[in-house]
Design an enzyme around this catalytic site. Sequence first.
Site, PDB file in Angstrom:
ATOM      1  CE  LYS A 187      -3.025  -5.341  -1.848  1.00 28.55           C
ATOM      2  NZ  LYS A 187      -3.151  -4.435  -2.994  1.00 28.55           N
ATOM      3  CG  ASP A 242      -2.258  -1.537  -1.192  1.00 32.20           C
ATOM      4  OD1 ASP A 242      -2.873  -1.447  -2.269  1.00 32.20           O
ATOM      5  OD2 ASP A 242      -2.837  -1.420  -0.093  1.00 32.20           O
TER       6      ASP A 242
HETATM    7  P1  NAP Z   1      -1.170   5.576  -0.027  1.00 26.95           P
HETATM    8  O1  NAP Z   1      -0.209   6.234  -0.960  1.00 26.95           O
HETATM    9  O2  NAP Z   1      -0.660   4.998   1.234  1.00 26.95           O
HETATM   10  O3  NAP Z   1      -2.303   6.666   0.307  1.00 26.95           O
HETATM   11  C1  NAP Z   1      -3.456   6.327   0.997  1.00 26.95           C
HETATM   12  C2  NAP Z   1      -4.248   7.601   1.237  1.00 26.95           C
HETATM   13  O4  NAP Z   1      -5.513   7.225   1.791  1.00 26.95           O
HETATM   14  C3  NAP Z   1      -3.610   8.555   2.230  1.00 26.95           C
HETATM   15  O5  NAP Z   1      -3.959   9.865   1.894  1.00 26.95           O
HETATM   16  C4  NAP Z   1      -4.234   8.127   3.555  1.00 26.95           C
HETATM   17  O6  NAP Z   1      -4.292   9.158   4.511  1.00 26.95           O
HETATM   18  C5  NAP Z   1      -5.626   7.756   3.118  1.00 26.95           C
HETATM   19  N1  NAP Z   1      -6.154   6.706   4.010  1.00 26.95           N
HETATM   20  C6  NAP Z   1      -5.668   5.440   4.186  1.00 26.95           C
HETATM   21  N2  NAP Z   1      -6.374   4.773   5.092  1.00 26.95           N
HETATM   22  C7  NAP Z   1      -7.326   5.628   5.487  1.00 26.95           C
HETATM   23  C8  NAP Z   1      -8.386   5.536   6.425  1.00 26.95           C
HETATM   24  N3  NAP Z   1      -8.611   4.426   7.124  1.00 26.95           N
HETATM   25  N4  NAP Z   1      -9.201   6.626   6.549  1.00 26.95           N
HETATM   26  C9  NAP Z   1      -8.979   7.749   5.825  1.00 26.95           C
HETATM   27  N5  NAP Z   1      -7.985   7.898   4.936  1.00 26.95           N
HETATM   28  C10 NAP Z   1      -7.184   6.863   4.776  1.00 26.95           C
HETATM   29  O7  NAP Z   1      -1.987   4.411  -0.749  1.00 26.95           O
HETATM   30  P2  NAP Z   1      -2.387   4.294  -2.276  1.00 26.95           P
HETATM   31  O8  NAP Z   1      -1.348   3.466  -2.933  1.00 26.95           O
HETATM   32  O9  NAP Z   1      -2.738   5.629  -2.839  1.00 26.95           O
HETATM   33  O10 NAP Z   1      -3.690   3.372  -2.193  1.00 26.95           O
HETATM   34  C11 NAP Z   1      -4.999   3.924  -2.008  1.00 26.95           C
HETATM   35  C12 NAP Z   1      -6.045   2.869  -2.370  1.00 26.95           C
HETATM   36  O11 NAP Z   1      -5.867   2.459  -3.729  1.00 26.95           O
HETATM   37  C13 NAP Z   1      -6.011   1.580  -1.560  1.00 26.95           C
HETATM   38  O12 NAP Z   1      -7.320   1.059  -1.472  1.00 26.95           O
HETATM   39  C14 NAP Z   1      -5.177   0.657  -2.433  1.00 26.95           C
HETATM   40  O13 NAP Z   1      -5.421  -0.707  -2.148  1.00 26.95           O
HETATM   41  C15 NAP Z   1      -5.704   1.056  -3.791  1.00 26.95           C
HETATM   42  N6  NAP Z   1      -4.828   0.718  -4.932  1.00 26.95           N
HETATM   43  C16 NAP Z   1      -3.553   1.222  -4.997  1.00 26.95           C
HETATM   44  C17 NAP Z   1      -2.778   0.928  -6.098  1.00 26.95           C
HETATM   45  C18 NAP Z   1      -1.402   1.514  -6.285  1.00 26.95           C
HETATM   46  O14 NAP Z   1      -0.810   1.284  -7.325  1.00 26.95           O
HETATM   47  N7  NAP Z   1      -0.893   2.304  -5.352  1.00 26.95           N
HETATM   48  C19 NAP Z   1      -3.285   0.102  -7.107  1.00 26.95           C
HETATM   49  C20 NAP Z   1      -4.585  -0.369  -7.021  1.00 26.95           C
HETATM   50  C21 NAP Z   1      -5.347  -0.048  -5.917  1.00 26.95           C
HETATM   51  P3  NAP Z   1      -3.311   9.081   5.798  1.00 26.95           P
HETATM   52  O15 NAP Z   1      -1.942   9.364   5.255  1.00 26.95           O
HETATM   53  O16 NAP Z   1      -3.823  10.138   6.707  1.00 26.95           O
HETATM   54  O17 NAP Z   1      -3.456   7.698   6.353  1.00 26.95           O
END
Ligand code: NAP
Length: 449
Positions: free
Chosen positions: A130, A170
Site C-alpha cells: 500500500k 484508493d
Molecule cells: P474515494 O472515492 O476517495 O471516496 C471516499 C469517500 O469517503 C468520500 O465520499 C469521502 O468524503 C469520504 N471520506 C473519506 N475520508 C473521510 C473521513 N475522514 N471522514 C468522512 N468521510 C470521509 O475513496 P474510495 O475509493 O471510495 O475508498 C473508500 C474506502 O474503501 C477506503 O477505506 C478505501 O481504502 C476502501 N477501498 C477502496 C477500494 C477501491 O477500489 N476504490 C478497494 C478496496 C477498499 P469527502 O470527499 O468529503 O472526503
Amino acid sequence: MNGEVPASVQGIYDEVLRRNRGETEFLQAVQEVLESLAVVLDRHSEYTEMKTIQRICEPERQVIFRVPWQDDRGEVHINRGFRVEFNSALGPYKGGLRFHPSVNLGIVKFLGFEQVFKNALTGMPIGGGKGGSDFDPKGRSDAEIMRFCQSFMTELYRHLGEYTDVPAGDIGVGAREIGYLFGQYKRITNRYESGVITGKGLGWGGALVRTEATGYGAAFFAEAMMEAAGESFDGKRVTVSGSGNVAVYGVEKVHQLGGTAVACSDSSGYVVDEKGIDLEVLKQVKEVERGRVADYADRVASASFVPDGSIWDVPCDVAMPSATQNELDGDAAEVLARNGCRYVVEGANMPATPDAVRVFRRAGIAFAPGKAANAGGVATSALEMQQNASRDRWTFEHTEARLEEIMRDIHARCSATAAEYGSPGDLVLGANVAGFLEVAEAVHAHGLV
Ligand code: NAP
C-alpha cells in the site's frame, strides 16, 4: 473476537507493539488478526517454530520519500510519499495509493497488512502492499494534481514493475491520477508496461468493471451472506456511507439486486432519500462536478441533507460503511442494533471499530470484514493485469461474472473456514484464518527469506 489477544499470541503482539509504537491503526489491524490466529497455531506448530506470524507482521520493505511540487501561483510545497511493500509470498506487491492529509506510516502499514490477507482471499497470484501521500487533492486544479503525481512517480518508479510492485487507486486517487502516474512512469522508463499499475483508462489498458468492482463486489458479498440465511436484498433498506468510488457503485448494485439505498454521505454530512438514492444525480454531483452531498439534496425533492450527526442513525436492514477507517464506533453500532439492522458489510477498510464489532456480535448482526467484502476491487485489478499480460480485452459481462464468482467463492471460503475452526458464522475469524493460511504456506515454502 473479544478484544483480547489470546495468551498463545500475546508475546507476538507485545513485540509488534514495542516496534511500532504510536501506529494506532496498524496495531489495531494486527490485534484483530492475531485474535483469530491462536486456533491456527494449535494445529500448525511449524508456524510457531519458524516465526511465520512474526515475519508476516513485518513489512518486507518500507519506502518514505520527499515529494516537492509547485502550485499554480508558484508556491513550493513539500509532501511525504510512502510505499510499504508488505508481503510478496503470493505474487508482486499489489495495493492502492491514497492521497489524503491523514496519511501517515501507521495508516499505510495498516492498509498494507490488511491487503496481504485480502489479496490471498481472492485466490489470485498477488502479494500485498500500500502507499500514498499526505497530499490533499481537494480544491487543487488539474495542473496541480498532474504536477504532484509526476513528482510522486519520479521517486516511486524505481520501486515498481509489473513483476515487482503494482499500485492502484484508493481514497483521492481515481482515473485522472492513475493517468498522470502511468504517463510519468512510461516517460521515465521508456516502457509501455501496462501491468505496472491498475485502474487505467479503458482506451489504454484498463479493464471494464474495475471502476465498479469494489462496490459491486461488496453488494455481491452481502447477497451471498443473505442467501446463506435464506434471505435476499428484496425490500431491504440499505445505508451506504461515503459517496466515492466504493459507495456509488455499492448503491448501484444494491439497487440492481432489489434493495433500496436510502442514505449516503461525505465528510460534510449525509443525505437521506426515502425514495432511494437517485444514481444519475449522485454520479453527476460526485463524479462530474466533484461536489458535496448537499448538492444532491438541493436537486432531489425527496432528499434531505443532515450536516451534523451520524448516518448510522438512519434505520436500515443493511449497513455498508464505505468511507474510511474507524467511521463506525460502538455507539453507532448500538444505534444500528436498536433500529433492527441485521447485516453490516464493510465496503471500506476497517470502518468498524473493535467496539462496534463486539456490539454486532452481541446483537447477532451478521458482519463481513472489509478484507473479505471489499476484495472485489483488487480481484478485478488482478483481472486487469491478466488482460494486460495476454494483450486481451474482456467484455463487461464476462468480467462481472468473474467478479461475482470470486466474491461468492470468498464468502464460501470464509464460512467454511470459520466452521472448520469451531466458530460457524464468524466471518472475521474465517477471513483471517483462510487468508493467513494461504500466505503462511507460501512463506513457509520459500524458506527463511
Ligand atoms: P474515494 O472515492 O476517495 O471516496 C471516499 C469517500 O469517503 C468520500 O465520499 C469521502 O468524503 C469520504 N471520506 C473519506 N475520508 C473521510 C473521513 N475522514 N471522514 C468522512 N468521510 C470521509 O475513496 P474510495 O475509493 O471510495 O475508498 C473508500 C474506502 O474503501 C477506503 O477505506 C478505501 O481504502 C476502501 N477501498 C477502496 C477500494 C477501491 O477500489 N476504490 C478497494 C478496496 C477498499 P469527502 O470527499 O468529503 O472526503
